[in-house]
Design a protein around this motif. Structure first.
Motif, short mmCIF file in Angstrom:
data_model
loop_
_atom_site.label_atom_id
_atom_site.label_comp_id
_atom_site.label_asym_id
_atom_site.label_seq_id
_atom_site.Cartn_x
_atom_site.Cartn_y
_atom_site.Cartn_z
N PHE A 11 0.82 -1.21 0.00
CA PHE A 11 0.00 0.00 0.00
C PHE A 11 0.86 1.27 0.00
CE2 PHE A 11 -2.98 -3.15 1.73
CZ PHE A 11 -4.03 -2.97 0.83
N ASN A 12 2.05 1.18 0.55
CA ASN A 12 2.99 2.29 0.50
C ASN A 12 3.35 2.62 -0.95
OD1 ASN A 12 5.09 4.15 1.00
ND2 ASN A 12 6.59 2.53 1.33
N ILE A 13 3.68 1.60 -1.72
CA ILE A 13 4.05 1.79 -3.12
C ILE A 13 2.85 2.26 -3.94
CG2 ILE A 13 4.81 0.59 -5.23
CD1 ILE A 13 6.51 -1.21 -3.36
N THR A 14 1.69 1.64 -3.69
CA THR A 14 0.47 2.02 -4.42
C THR A 14 0.14 3.50 -4.16
OG1 THR A 14 -0.41 -0.23 -4.23
CG2 THR A 14 -1.98 1.53 -4.76
N GLY A 15 0.16 3.89 -2.90
CA GLY A 15 -0.13 5.28 -2.54
C GLY A 15 0.86 6.25 -3.13
N ALA A 16 2.15 5.88 -3.12
CA ALA A 16 3.20 6.75 -3.65
C ALA A 16 3.03 6.96 -5.15
CB ALA A 16 4.58 6.16 -3.35
N VAL A 17 2.70 5.89 -5.87
CA VAL A 17 2.49 6.00 -7.33
C VAL A 17 1.33 6.94 -7.63
CG1 VAL A 17 1.75 4.73 -9.40
CG2 VAL A 17 3.48 3.74 -7.89
N LEU A 18 0.21 6.76 -6.92
CA LEU A 18 -0.96 7.62 -7.13
C LEU A 18 -0.65 9.07 -6.80
CD1 LEU A 18 -3.75 5.33 -5.63
CD2 LEU A 18 -3.33 5.79 -8.06
N TRP A 19 0.05 9.27 -5.68
CA TRP A 19 0.35 10.62 -5.20
C TRP A 19 1.32 11.35 -6.13
CZ3 TRP A 19 4.71 12.41 -1.80
CH2 TRP A 19 4.47 13.69 -1.29
N VAL A 20 2.45 10.72 -6.41
CA VAL A 20 3.49 11.37 -7.21
C VAL A 20 3.03 11.58 -8.65
CG1 VAL A 20 5.79 11.08 -8.22
CG2 VAL A 20 5.42 10.57 -5.80
N PHE A 21 2.62 10.51 -9.31
CA PHE A 21 2.24 10.64 -10.72
C PHE A 21 0.97 11.49 -10.87
CE2 PHE A 21 5.22 7.22 -11.27
CZ PHE A 21 5.72 7.42 -12.55
N GLY A 22 0.02 11.33 -9.93
CA GLY A 22 -1.22 12.10 -10.01
C GLY A 22 -0.97 13.59 -9.95
N LEU A 23 -0.18 14.05 -8.97
CA LEU A 23 0.05 15.48 -8.79
C LEU A 23 1.03 16.06 -9.81
CD1 LEU A 23 0.07 15.77 -4.89
CD2 LEU A 23 -1.64 16.64 -6.48
N VAL A 24 2.08 15.31 -10.11
CA VAL A 24 3.06 15.82 -11.08
C VAL A 24 2.44 15.92 -12.47
CG1 VAL A 24 5.24 15.34 -12.26
CG2 VAL A 24 5.08 15.02 -9.79
N VAL A 25 1.71 14.89 -12.87
CA VAL A 25 1.07 14.92 -14.20
C VAL A 25 -0.02 16.00 -14.25
CG1 VAL A 25 -0.37 13.60 -15.81
CG2 VAL A 25 1.61 12.52 -14.73
N ALA A 26 -0.76 16.17 -13.14
CA ALA A 26 -1.77 17.25 -13.09
C ALA A 26 -1.09 18.61 -13.24
CB ALA A 26 -2.53 17.20 -11.77
N GLY A 27 0.05 18.79 -12.59
CA GLY A 27 0.81 20.03 -12.74
C GLY A 27 1.34 20.22 -14.15
N TYR A 28 1.74 19.11 -14.76
CA TYR A 28 2.26 19.16 -16.14
C TYR A 28 1.21 19.71 -17.11
CZ TYR A 28 4.33 17.47 -20.52
OH TYR A 28 4.86 17.40 -21.79
N PHE A 29 -0.03 19.26 -16.95
CA PHE A 29 -1.08 19.67 -17.88
C PHE A 29 -1.79 20.96 -17.48
CE2 PHE A 29 -0.91 15.09 -18.97
CZ PHE A 29 -0.73 15.22 -20.34
N PHE A 30 -1.88 21.22 -16.18
CA PHE A 30 -2.70 22.35 -15.74
C PHE A 30 -1.93 23.43 -14.96
CE2 PHE A 30 -5.45 18.52 -15.70
CZ PHE A 30 -6.27 18.85 -16.77
N GLY A 31 -0.70 23.14 -14.57
CA GLY A 31 0.03 24.03 -13.68
C GLY A 31 0.39 25.38 -14.26
N ASN A 32 0.41 25.51 -15.58
CA ASN A 32 0.79 26.78 -16.19
C ASN A 32 -0.41 27.60 -16.66
OD1 ASN A 32 3.79 26.67 -16.14
ND2 ASN A 32 3.45 24.80 -17.32
#
Length: 214
Positions: free
Chosen positions: A156-177
């Motif tokens: 669950f540590n790995i699952t949560g980390a994947v969702l957290w990191v990729f979810g927020l970084v990718v969201a920033g990539y598309f919407f952060g600017n």
């Protein structure tokens, strides 16, 4: 003194000063981001460090090619998983001493209930806690103290980390600017925290209601 204040301000608000960090430190900015995420997830004394907003803003800088998206995501993922793992083992090391202690100041019944809770609901807690500042820092520590099964914790540590990191970084990539999002990032982060916290609060309230009903 001024230098120390400037350094502390940089660490506490690196999400606001990331452009300066990139300009001054170049590739070393990757290492600084990885260290902050590792500390925020791995040290119970560092819950004040930025997490969600930092990942989102870093994703936005990937879109402008200041960071490489995959290098950033993989590095942050390793830092997030490693931080939680270290935090778990610190809690476990302390937990062994707490569970074996005969001190009248320690409620052994409460500890057993915590252990039971983490064995039943620890997986959901570890994943949801990733999106909740402060709780994110303490959840793996409590999992260690309560001696949650390590292989289960790590899944669950790995699952949560994947969702957290990729979810927020990718969201920033598309919407952060997008200007309106960039200018209201704190409000958006608070809405996101609320969206993660409300189901937990409702579930807890429902359980309390059911117990009183019985």
């Amino acid at each position: 003194m001024d230098t120390l204040l400037q350094l502390s301000d940089l660490l506490l608000h690196i999400d606001r000063h990331l452009d300066v960090v990139i300009q001054q430190y170049g590739y070393w900015a990757y290492g600084l981001l990885f260290a902050i995420v590792f500390a925020e997830t791995g040290l119970v004394v560092a819950p004040f460090l930025p997490g969600d907003s930092l990942l989102f803003i870093a994703g936005a800088y990937c879109a402008t090619e200041h960071f490489n998206l995959w290098t950033l995501c993989i590095g942050l993922l390793i830092a997030a998983i490693g931080g939680n793992t270290v935090n778990y083992f610190i809690g476990r090391w302390i937990g062994h001493r707490i569970f074996s202690s005969e001190s009248r100041w320690i409620d052994q019944a409460a500890l057993r209930k915590t252990h039971s809770f983490y064995e039943k609901h620890g997986g959901k807690t570890i994943i949801v806690a990733r999106f909740l500042p402060i709780i994110r820092t303490f959840a793996p520590f409590v999992a260690g103290v309560s001696e949650m099964n390590f292989s289960r914790f790590q899944f669950f540590n790995i699952t949560g980390a994947v969702l957290w990191v990729f979810g927020l970084v990718v969201a920033g990539y598309f919407f952060g600017n997008i200007p309106i999002i960039r200018q209201n990032l704190n409000v958006i982060v608070l809405i996101g925290i609320g969206a993660a916290a409300i189901p937990i609060v409702l579930a807890a309230a429902y359980k309390i209601f059911q117990r009183k009903k019985k």
